[in-house]
Design a protein around this motif. Structure first.
Motif, short mmCIF file in Angstrom:
data_model
loop_
_atom_site.label_atom_id
_atom_site.label_comp_id
_atom_site.label_asym_id
_atom_site.label_seq_id
_atom_site.Cartn_x
_atom_site.Cartn_y
_atom_site.Cartn_z
N LYS A 98 -4.48 79.86 -18.06
CA LYS A 98 -4.25 80.07 -16.66
C LYS A 98 -4.31 81.27 -16.05
N ASP A 99 -4.06 82.18 -16.79
CA ASP A 99 -3.92 83.71 -16.33
C ASP A 99 -5.13 84.51 -16.92
N ALA A 100 -5.48 84.02 -17.71
CA ALA A 100 -6.88 84.75 -18.39
C ALA A 100 -7.84 84.75 -17.36
N PRO A 101 -8.91 85.77 -17.33
CA PRO A 101 -10.07 86.01 -16.69
C PRO A 101 -10.87 84.72 -16.61
N LEU A 102 -11.68 84.18 -15.57
CA LEU A 102 -12.57 83.27 -15.56
C LEU A 102 -13.62 83.68 -16.46
N LYS A 103 -14.26 82.75 -17.32
CA LYS A 103 -15.33 82.92 -18.13
C LYS A 103 -16.51 82.24 -17.49
N ASP A 104 -17.77 82.59 -17.28
CA ASP A 104 -18.83 82.09 -16.85
C ASP A 104 -19.15 80.76 -17.57
N THR A 110 -2.61 70.82 6.63
CA THR A 110 -2.23 72.11 6.19
C THR A 110 -2.74 72.85 5.04
N TYR A 111 -2.74 73.98 5.05
CA TYR A 111 -3.32 74.69 3.67
C TYR A 111 -2.24 74.52 2.68
N PRO A 112 -0.80 74.79 2.78
CA PRO A 112 -0.19 74.55 1.63
C PRO A 112 -0.40 73.23 1.09
N PHE A 113 -0.24 72.16 1.83
CA PHE A 113 -0.38 70.68 1.32
C PHE A 113 -1.67 70.53 0.35
N TRP A 114 -3.02 71.07 0.78
CA TRP A 114 -4.13 70.90 -0.12
C TRP A 114 -4.06 72.01 -1.08
N ASP A 115 -3.54 73.17 -0.92
CA ASP A 115 -3.70 74.06 -1.87
C ASP A 115 -2.73 73.63 -3.16
N MET A 116 -1.58 73.00 -2.98
CA MET A 116 -0.92 72.41 -4.01
C MET A 116 -1.56 71.05 -4.52
N ALA A 117 -1.97 70.25 -3.67
CA ALA A 117 -2.82 69.13 -4.22
C ALA A 117 -3.78 69.36 -5.24
N LEU A 118 -4.77 70.50 -5.10
CA LEU A 118 -5.89 70.97 -5.88
C LEU A 118 -5.12 71.52 -7.17
N MET A 119 -3.97 72.28 -7.01
CA MET A 119 -3.54 72.95 -8.09
C MET A 119 -2.97 71.75 -9.23
N HIS A 120 -2.53 70.88 -8.72
CA HIS A 120 -1.87 69.91 -9.58
C HIS A 120 -2.67 68.35 -9.52
N LEU A 121 -3.90 68.65 -9.21
CA LEU A 121 -5.05 67.40 -9.43
C LEU A 121 -5.14 67.11 -10.72
N MET A 151 -12.51 74.17 0.23
CA MET A 151 -11.94 75.33 -0.39
C MET A 151 -11.93 74.90 -1.87
N VAL A 152 -11.93 75.96 -2.86
CA VAL A 152 -11.94 75.77 -4.14
C VAL A 152 -10.53 76.61 -4.63
N GLU A 153 -9.69 76.00 -5.50
CA GLU A 153 -8.36 76.77 -5.78
C GLU A 153 -8.31 76.50 -7.35
N LYS A 154 -7.48 77.14 -7.71
CA LYS A 154 -7.01 77.27 -9.26
C LYS A 154 -6.35 75.71 -9.60
N ASN A 155 -6.68 75.27 -10.75
CA ASN A 155 -6.24 73.97 -11.16
C ASN A 155 -5.21 74.31 -12.37
N LEU A 156 -4.20 73.65 -12.76
CA LEU A 156 -3.41 73.90 -14.03
C LEU A 156 -3.50 72.98 -15.08
N TYR A 157 -4.77 71.82 -14.79
CA TYR A 157 -4.69 70.97 -15.92
C TYR A 157 -6.16 70.81 -16.34
N ASN A 158 -7.31 71.05 -15.53
CA ASN A 158 -8.58 70.64 -16.30
C ASN A 158 -9.26 71.90 -16.84
N SER A 159 -10.21 71.75 -17.29
CA SER A 159 -11.00 72.42 -18.24
C SER A 159 -11.91 73.75 -17.42
#
Length: 329
Positions: free
Chosen positions: A20-26, A185-196, A229-237
């Motif tokens: 989750k904290d590593a740089p994104l790979k192509d 609101t942004y906080p709602f959807w940011d959290m939704a995408l992070m935990h989707l 928008m696109v945000e980080k997700n904690l679960y998918n590849s």
């Protein structure tokens, strides 16, 4: 393109906790990527029919290949009611991340928060390049100073955002009725995408329209409206999840009809939405950054609500400039 309605827990919930904290790979472009799509529906608002939505996904698949160089297939999950989706997010209210996100969310009824927005817009305008402002701010050269421009943008933002939030919906309630206010609101959807966990990308017929700071210039120019928008997700590849809000394209309310400027021809509606969604998939798949000064560029978001003009310009010619990539979402 055939869209499959199946549940894919093993595909979606691929833990990447160690990454989750590593740089994104192509993502290699020599394979096909499966993207699970969730529709979240506000029953009070206009929505694409199932046939239109299928057509939009077909077109989006082609545009991702044409503009971004990736082959994708979509797996369509069952539709979910927006209030039920919101209920599933109740856990997030006590999360420290949500509390941090809400530090930037402002109260429309708070004079202190209005001053915060005014100050932020002044700082944003002060540091934005002249060529960007001249390109996107109507009658830019008529403003005597950046301070006066910032004051104009602030006043426009709050007046028009209030108009948006008070649009009367099909059941007679305002768009920001208490049960739905958080979902704008942004906080709602940011959290939704992070935990989707059950999808990679959401299409919803609502809109994100709020008063906040630490936003890009194009959100200020759209009075707090975010189209996707696109945000980080904690679960998918993919380590990412995205969303597109279709209400700004579909609303027949006088405000959006006027602000869109050019009417979207009904026969082109799904194509316009598909091409705009391609912008978000440029973040999701290619990890491209947003740009502000590339002509005809899929990675330059609409600076106003005239989505048909944005669409026409990108259909006329493609951007051939190099695009930098994000290291993190």
């Amino acid at each position: 393109m055939k869209v499959h309605r199946i549940f894919l827990p093993l595909l979606i919930i691929f833990s990447c906790a160690t990454l989750k904290d590593a740089p994104l790979k192509d993502l290699p472009a020599d394979r096909e990527y499966v993207i699970s799509v969730q529709r979240v529906i506000d029953s009070r608002l206009p929505s694409l029919t199932e046939a239109q939505f299928q057509d939009m996904l077909d077109r989006l698949q082609g545009y991702i290949r044409e503009y971004l160089g990736y082959r994708v297939s979509f797996y369509l999950m069952g539709n979910q009611d927006l209030l039920m989706f919101s209920k599933s997010m109740d856990f997030s209210e006590s999360a420290e991340t949500m509390k941090a996100l809400k530090n930037d969310l402002l109260d429309m009824d708070s004079p202190a928060d209005h001053q915060r927005l005014r100050d932020y817009i002044f700082k944003l305008v002060s540091r934005t390049e002249t060529k960007v402002l001249r390109r996107y701010v109507k009658d830019y050269d008529t403003f005597e100073s950046r301070e006066k421009l910032a004051d104009h943008l602030y006043r426009q933002y709050v007046v028009k955002l209030k108009r948006i939030q008070n649009i009367t919906t099909a059941d007679g309630t305002p768009l920001n009725a208490p049960a739905y206010a958080e979902t704008l609101t942004y906080p709602f959807w940011d959290m939704a995408l992070m935990h989707l966990k059950n999808a990679h990308f959401i299409f919803t017929n609502t809109v994100m329209a709020d008063m906040e700071v630490n936003i890009p210039i194009y959100v200020v120019l759209r009075y707090g409206v975010t189209t996707g928008m696109v945000e980080k997700n904690l679960y998918n590849s993919y380590r990412a999840a995205g969303i597109l809000f279709t209400y700004p394209f579909l609303s027949a309310d006088g405000f959006f009809v006027s602000e869109r400027g050019e009417a979207i021809p009904p026969e082109e509606l799904t194509d316009v939405i598909a091409l705009y969604a391609t912008h978000e998939f440029g973040h999701f798949l290619n990890h491209y950054k947003d740009y502000y000064d590339h002509d005809n560029c899929i990675m330059v978001a609409a600076m106003d609500l005239n989505y048909y003009q944005w669409y026409r310009l990108r259909k006329e010619k493609k951007c051939d400039l190099k695009h930098e990539k994000l290291k993190q979402f």
